[in-house]
Design an enzyme around this catalytic site. Structure first.
Site, PDB file in Angstrom:
ATOM      1  CD  GLN A 122      -2.496   1.009   2.801  1.00 28.67           C
ATOM      2  OE1 GLN A 122      -3.253   0.079   3.006  1.00 28.67           O
ATOM      3  NE2 GLN A 122      -2.259   1.941   3.720  1.00 28.67           N
ATOM      4  CB  SER A 125       2.801   6.956   4.638  1.00 24.58           C
ATOM      5  OG  SER A 125       1.674   6.660   5.428  1.00 24.58           O
ATOM      6  CB  SER A 157       3.819  -2.679   5.510  1.00 28.12           C
ATOM      7  OG  SER A 157       3.913  -1.791   6.589  1.00 28.12           O
ATOM      8  CD  GLU A 240      -4.058   0.108   7.287  1.00 27.71           C
ATOM      9  OE1 GLU A 240      -2.863  -0.205   7.414  1.00 27.71           O
ATOM     10  OE2 GLU A 240      -4.427   1.206   6.807  1.00 27.71           O
ATOM     11  CD  GLU A 363      -1.407   9.808  19.210  1.00 32.34           C
ATOM     12  OE1 GLU A 363      -0.804   9.598  20.273  1.00 32.34           O
ATOM     13  OE2 GLU A 363      -1.199   9.125  18.173  1.00 32.34           O
TER      14      GLU A 363
END
Length: 396
Positions: A122, A125, A157, A240, A363
């Site tokens: 994926q 990021s 990952s 996810e 968060e």
């Protein structure tokens, strides 16, 4: 109607039953094994046992929600290897293709995902777009019936194993950051794609940086409409979080076992005779049960609305709490030996901090719950309606 004896009879011919001594890795911690997971998926794909709700022609069995729940419950009695290398394809890309992909895309990619023949990563990021995912800068420019991609991704990952990536790219910098994105499929062996592994503190190299320089992607590999990448990304991330919750609990128990595997391990270490550790372990076990219930709610939302909703964030938070709690408790129970690389719970302990980051930080999950479940005011977002190319330069 599918019944438990029928499922057991089919799975007995394919898989070994779990015992109290069965030990498996979790979330890839300390393991680079692909063989066991690939063999398991290859063995179960013809019956559609691992992704039962998928269409039969794509490796599922068109199972109803009730049948899916039954199969999942029975599978807990069998040795199912750690499917970490295959998890993005099975848990995120597959559902996204079913929701947003074309029939041709589904025919090409779903069954190889279900069988373990192909691994996905994926590419979301970036160095300046982690929790603020919509800030991605990797660009995609149209070139006839193709797109040319350029930029960098990080914390990707499974990239070193993957044949394919689902990749979020910037196609219109004149639009606000959420609106100028498009989702693509990228071949990881394409010219212009370079993968560099990142070594983690548990000695795994499951994260990577991916550098993209002029990689060509056919337009037929675009998932969803141009400019609709954020909507596709939200589907991927919802699954996810729900998938992380479905692993939750980490109960590791088999049918008829007196204790979950991790508690049995503590008992063998004589850790449960210590009141403080016993109390800590029971709190974790209670959180495990809450995680299961939250995961079930996320699954119910998925069946009702097409993808998991905010309950997936709650499930993910519970999973993190459980994983970290079990790891730290087991490690302390091992005493000084737990500080060594072969110590009980060592790998899980040095892996545990990453659980609060991967799949969206704790968060971020709490923000989602606060805003979408509790109705609290959202955080100020001054760049929401500003063209991305302006906000990226800090021109606010």
């Amino acid at each position: 109607m599918l019944r438990t004896p029928e499922v057991r009879e089919a799975l007995d011919a394919l898989l070994a039953r779990r015992t109290d001594e069965t030990r498996l890795t979790s979330m890839g911690a300390g393991s680079d094994d692909l063989g066991d997971g690939r063999a398991y998926l290859a063995a179960t794909v013809d019956g559609g046992w691992h992704v039962p709700t998928w269409p039969a022609e794509h490796g599922g069995r068109d199972a109803s929600p009730a049948a899916n729940h039954l199969i999942g419950s029975v599978l807990r009695e069998y040795v199912v290897p750690d499917l970490y290398p295959f998890a993005i394809g099975l848990g995120m890309v597959g559902p996204a293709l079913l929701s947003h992909g074309t029939a041709k895309q589904q025919d090409r990619w779903l069954r190889p995902i279900a069988s373990g023949a192909e691994i996905w990563c994926q590419m979301f990021s970036e160095p300046e777009a982690g929790s603020d995912l919509a800030n991605v800068a990797l660009s995609a420019h149209p070139d006839g019936e193709e797109w040319r991609l350029g930029g960098q991704k990080t914390w990707t990952s499974r990239a070193m194993w993957a044949q394919w990536a689902i990749c979020l790219a910037r196609t219109d910098p004149s639009q606000p950051k959420h609106k100028g994105l498009t989702m693509f499929v990228v071949a990881m062996d394409a010219p212009g794609v370079e993968v560099q592994s990142l070594r983690q503190m548990n000695n795994d190299a499951h994260f990577s940086e991916v550098f993209v320089d002029g990689a060509v992607v056919p337009d037929e590999w675009r998932i969803g409409d141009i400019g609709e990448g954020w909507r596709v990304a939200m589907t991927v991330l919802a699954y996810e979080r729900a998938g992380a919750g479905s692993r939750g609990g980490g109960d590791g128990s088999r049918r008829g076992a007196r204790l979950p595997t991790w508690l049995a391990d503590l008992e063998r270490l004589d850790a449960l005779s210590a009141p403080a550790l016993r109390n800590e372990a029971m709190q974790i076990h209670a959180a495990d049960m809450a995680s299961r219930w939250t995961s079930q709610r996320a699954a119910d939302e998925a069946r009702a609305g097409g993808s998991p909703g905010p309950a997936g964030s709650g499930a993910k938070l519970r999973t993190v709490e459980s994983y970290k709690g079990r790891a730290y408790t087991a490690n302390r129970a091992a005493g000084a030996h737990g500080m060594l690389e072969d110590g009980h719970g060592y790998i899980e302990t040095v892996t545990a901090p990453s659980m609060s980051i991967r799949g969206g930080t704790d968060e971020i999950q709490r923000n989602i719950l606060g805003e979408r479940v509790l109705g609290l005011p959202g955080e100020p977002r001054l760049d929401r309606d500003v063209p991305w190319r302006d906000s990226r330069k800090g021109m606010l």
